[in-house]
Design an enzyme around this catalytic site. Structure first.
Site, short mmCIF file in Angstrom:
data_model
loop_
_atom_site.label_atom_id
_atom_site.label_comp_id
_atom_site.label_asym_id
_atom_site.label_seq_id
_atom_site.Cartn_x
_atom_site.Cartn_y
_atom_site.Cartn_z
N MET A 130 0.74 -1.38 -0.03
CA MET A 130 -0.18 -0.04 -0.08
C MET A 130 0.89 1.31 -0.02
O MET A 130 0.62 2.13 -0.69
CB MET A 130 -0.88 -0.08 1.33
CG MET A 130 -1.51 1.17 1.43
SD MET A 130 -2.75 1.35 2.90
CE MET A 130 -3.48 2.97 2.85
N HIS A 186 -10.55 -1.52 4.23
CA HIS A 186 -11.07 -2.67 3.46
C HIS A 186 -11.14 -3.80 4.36
O HIS A 186 -10.37 -4.09 5.41
CB HIS A 186 -10.02 -2.85 2.49
CG HIS A 186 -8.42 -3.15 2.71
ND1 HIS A 186 -8.03 -4.14 3.44
CD2 HIS A 186 -7.55 -1.97 2.63
CE1 HIS A 186 -6.67 -3.94 3.79
NE2 HIS A 186 -6.30 -2.66 3.05
N TYR A 221 -3.21 -11.59 20.06
CA TYR A 221 -3.22 -12.80 19.20
C TYR A 221 -3.89 -13.95 19.94
O TYR A 221 -3.58 -14.27 21.24
CB TYR A 221 -1.91 -13.45 18.64
CG TYR A 221 -1.24 -12.59 18.09
CD1 TYR A 221 -0.96 -12.43 16.76
CD2 TYR A 221 -0.13 -11.63 18.71
CE1 TYR A 221 -0.03 -11.61 16.02
CE2 TYR A 221 0.56 -10.51 18.22
CZ TYR A 221 0.75 -10.76 16.68
OH TYR A 221 1.67 -9.72 16.41
N HIS A 254 0.52 -16.89 10.53
CA HIS A 254 1.25 -18.17 11.22
C HIS A 254 0.42 -19.31 10.96
O HIS A 254 0.08 -20.29 11.58
CB HIS A 254 1.17 -17.65 12.72
CG HIS A 254 1.91 -16.49 13.19
ND1 HIS A 254 1.58 -15.96 14.18
CD2 HIS A 254 2.98 -16.05 12.46
CE1 HIS A 254 2.19 -14.89 14.55
NE2 HIS A 254 3.11 -15.00 13.35
N ASN A 310 4.59 -16.79 18.59
CA ASN A 310 5.00 -16.89 17.12
C ASN A 310 5.71 -18.29 16.94
O ASN A 310 6.47 -18.78 17.82
CB ASN A 310 6.05 -15.87 16.99
CG ASN A 310 5.61 -14.46 17.24
OD1 ASN A 310 4.83 -14.16 18.47
ND2 ASN A 310 5.37 -13.58 16.21
#
Length: 743
Positions: free
Chosen positions: A64, A160, A605, A685, A723
């Site tokens: 972007m 978006h 997360y 992930h 992670n």
């Protein structure tokens, strides 16, 4: 050829991309190169979408920021459009240099809208250019909410819902000048295509060919561990990688001008991590996968933030889909991976930590909620109400990971060979027996085929999207995916007889962390200019310090604090939430005035214990992509993450000066989460697409084959705690030990 019903002429294969999830068609053609070699400065494009698409945007490169963006939407019986630019991940503004001309077939009907347009002065822009002599990833976005003022081409818009990438072979997109002029004038009809071959047929054979005991496909973390341990055991190993080099020691040279004269690259320097997503030359992203995936040595570990949290034993627990034998062997495998790749939470060579303000603010926010401050990797199993400094796999102030460890020991062995810039298309098999791999590299085998020695084995380590695609192209997987392969004029010739197809749930049972950002300001925080200038014009003192001895701000990536909490859902299941805090923010939506220099983000997360699953697969162009997104398909997951977010800010008044600006007080947290763009939930992930005990057995062997294995994140059956780098390395250590133990 691909028939464009909209433009009314034939496009070469791949130049029209159909995004099946929302039923949107994209396409482009270019005029020919000038007789003097001058590249054209324009193109003709198309967007065809259902009315459910309230606005759509395309980025001519894969990012972007610093990209030419074209946005369009329906407004009554017409299409409104504009060219935009953004220098960061903020609301893009109108960019006046391009000349946009709507062609006559642009219209809106009762079900769809289509924008067919000529874009002049559109192949270069400040900070970038159209890569029209190559195949290059091109971005698209889709939104379900109208822009603020549909009649205004300069209207603001909310973010978006979906983001994706498709591979655009710009070099093959050229038509004759006469045809281009005809279409630019509004004409339709057949066309003369300036063709380029869609497949490569080897016209000569290598003088000699070599067979191997093991062929490992993919030099990501799973493949690097596997190849190292196999070659250590004396096996003759070939490691194939689709991409090229990364860090300086792997032969990489891509660096900012301020690093010129130093043996450093973008991939060596941790502090350049945030520039991965706005670079005008992002060659490291896979061009045939619609989400961010790394195609270079090291895979994701060469381009991610380097966060490295040693796996707790629960990462391999039977409650999360692992066989009991894996659970019992987990600690040994974890210890082996940590011995090869230790972690650090103070990577600067001077032993100091930099930009600590975010850590201190986050610690203060969580103190009254019962969190304990720890050195995170000192006790990997302590993951409830724990906060600590971010831990990385960096060494000597530079990115390390498996590229600096496992790969380097492999390269020293005479029985190990590494070849990059080589794509494996499929395995060559006779029923359950694999005899080799088919590649696009004519120099390494007859017609690009590399063969196995007697008793040899193939190990797929091409990642959660790459390995399933190779299986599909080898006749292994659900029938609807193999049907796409059968529909490709070249790929179908490489399939085994249909009687040898193996029906396995390849691509199913997929998980990824759903993640949501909260943006704050605090007067003590240094947002580090929102990381905007790190590539072109970094702070001079910080750049000089890093070049001198790899110390200072650039020795760390952006995260500064991490924390974990366990919550019990309405279904009685425990789910864990991981938090990551960093200076700066990718997206800010607020009615508040704020100081950009004081911005910080906390990302939450949902990890171990989530139950939502999705599916990945391929489309008619054999592009790998999500088919069913894996976030919040179980509403209990969403409810738990929502509870965690509310808990996070419940003590905000205990931290003087801390202000939540996204969401702000005009939006409830419930509304913020409910309207959060689906694509932005993606943490990249991905696990589970070749889940153990579903696609591979407990020895990582593909079910109903004799010598085909998968060792990468795709066999992990559920989300790890953190992670996933540690989980992938530990998984690979255990998998390769099992493979070597087989007779």
């Amino acid at each position: 050829m691909f028939w464009s019903k909209v433009l009314g002429f034939l496009l070469p294969i791949g130049l029209g991309f159909y995004e099946a999830g929302h039923g949107v068609q994209y396409g482009y053609i270019l005029p020919p190169i000038g007789a003097d070699g001058t590249l054209p400065t324009e193109f003709i494009g198309e967007i065809v979408a259902p009315l459910s698409a309230k606005w759509i945007g395309v980025g001519l490169n894969s990012a972007m920021a610093n990209d030419l963006l074209l946005v369009a939407w329906p407004n009554g019986n017409s299409v409104v459009r504009s060219a935009r630019m953004a220098t960061d991940y903020v609301q893009p503004t109108v960019y006046s240099t391009p000349i946009l001309t709507d062609l006559p077939t642009t219209k809106v009907n009762s079900t769809h809208w289509k924008w067919i347009f000529r874009c002049q002065n559109c192949t270069s822009w400040p900070g970038g250019a159209l890569q029209q002599n190559t195949t290059y990833p091109t971005a698209y976005v889709w939104a379900s909410t109208e822009v603020d003022t549909p009649s205004d081409p300069a209207s603001d818009m909310i973010q978006h819902d979906e983001f994706g990438i498709f591979v655009m072979p710009w070099a093959s997109a050229r038509v004759s000048q006469a045809d281009y002029d005809n279409y630019a004038a509004g004409g339709t009809g057949s066309t003369t295509i300036i063709t380029q071959p869609t497949t490569t047929t080897c016209t000569s054979e290598p003088a000699t060919t070599t067979s191997y005991d093991y062929i490992v496909v993919g030099a990501g973390p799973g493949g690097l561990v596997t190849a190292d341990r196999l070659s250590e055991a004396g096996k003759k190993v070939l490691l194939l990688e689709k991409g090229g080099p990364a860090t300086w020691e792997t032969g990489g040279t891509y660096q900012p001008t301020w690093e010129n004269g130093h043996n450093l690259t973008k991939f060596d320097t941790p502090g350049l991590f945030e520039s991965m997503f706005g670079d005008s030359n992002p060659f490291w992203w896979c061009k045939d996968i619609t989400v961010f995936a790394g195609c270079l040595v090291g895979g994701g570990t060469s381009i991610n933030g380097g966060l490295y949290f040693v796996s707790p034993l629960s990462d391999f627990g039977t409650a999360y889909g692992w066989p009991s034998s894996w659970a019992s062997g987990a600690q040994t495998a974890i210890s082996k991976s940590v011995a090869r790749l230790p972690s650090t939470d103070a990577p600067s060579t001077d032993g100091k930590r930099y930009l600590e303000q975010v850590y201190n603010v986050t610690k203060d926010l969580l103190r009254s909620q019962g969190y304990n401050e720890r050195t995170i990797n000192a006790d990997p199993n302590a993951k409830d109400h724990t906060i600590g400094y971010s831990a990385y796999n960096f060494q000597g102030g530079k990115r390390a990971g498996p590229v600096h460890t496992y790969f380097q020991t492999s390269l020293k062995r005479p029985n190990f060979k590494y070849i990059d810039k080589t794509t494996v298309l499929n395995v060559v098999r006779n029923g359950p027996n694999i005899t080799g791999v088919k590649t696009d590299n004519c120099d390494i085998g007859k017609q690009g085929v590399v063969t196995l020695n007697k008793g040899g084995r193939v190990v797929l380590s091409a990642g959660s999207f790459g390995s399933p695609r190779i299986l599909f192209r080898s006749g292994i997987g659900p029938s609807d995916m193999i049907a796409f392969v059968e529909g490709n004029s070249y790929a179908k010739t490489l399939l085994p007889p249909s009687a040898q197809y193996i029906n396995l749930p390849v691509g199913q049972n997929v998980q990824d962390n759903p993640s949501i950002n909260f943006v704050f300001t605090h007067p003590n925080v240094d947002s580090y200019d929102n990381w905007a200038n790190i590539w072109d014009s970094p702070r001079a003192a910080d750049a000089a310090q890093y070049l001198k001895n790899q110390s200072g701000v650039f020795s760390q990536s952006s995260p500064r604090a991490n924390f974990w909490k366990a919550l019990i859902g309405s279904d009685g299941r425990t789910r864990w939430v991981q938090g990551t805090a960093r200076p700066g923010a990718a997206v800010i939506k607020t009615a508040y005035p704020y100081n950009i220099s004081q911005v910080m983000t906390i990302t939450s997360y949902l990890s171990t214990g989530i139950t939502s699953r999705g599916r990945i697969g391929i489309d008619a162009g054999l592009t790998a992509k999500p088919l069913v997104t894996p976030w919040f398909t179980d509403p209990v997951d969403k409810a738990v993450l929502l509870k965690a977010l509310k808990d996070l800010v419940s003590s905000i008044r205990s931290v003087p000066g801390l202000t939540l600006i996204t969401p702000d007080n005009t939006t409830t947290i419930d509304d913020y989460v409910n309207s959060y763009p689906t694509a932005d939930l993606n943490s990249n992930h991905w696990v589970g697409s070749n889940s153990i005990l579903k696609v591979v057995d407990e020895n990582a062997k593909v079910i109903n084959t004799n010598n085909l294995f998968v060792v990468d994140a795709s066999i992990i059956p559920s989300m790890p705690m953190s992670n996933p780098t540690s989980a992938i390395l530990s998984m690979a250590e255990q998998a390769v030990a099992r493979i070597l133990a087989l007779r």
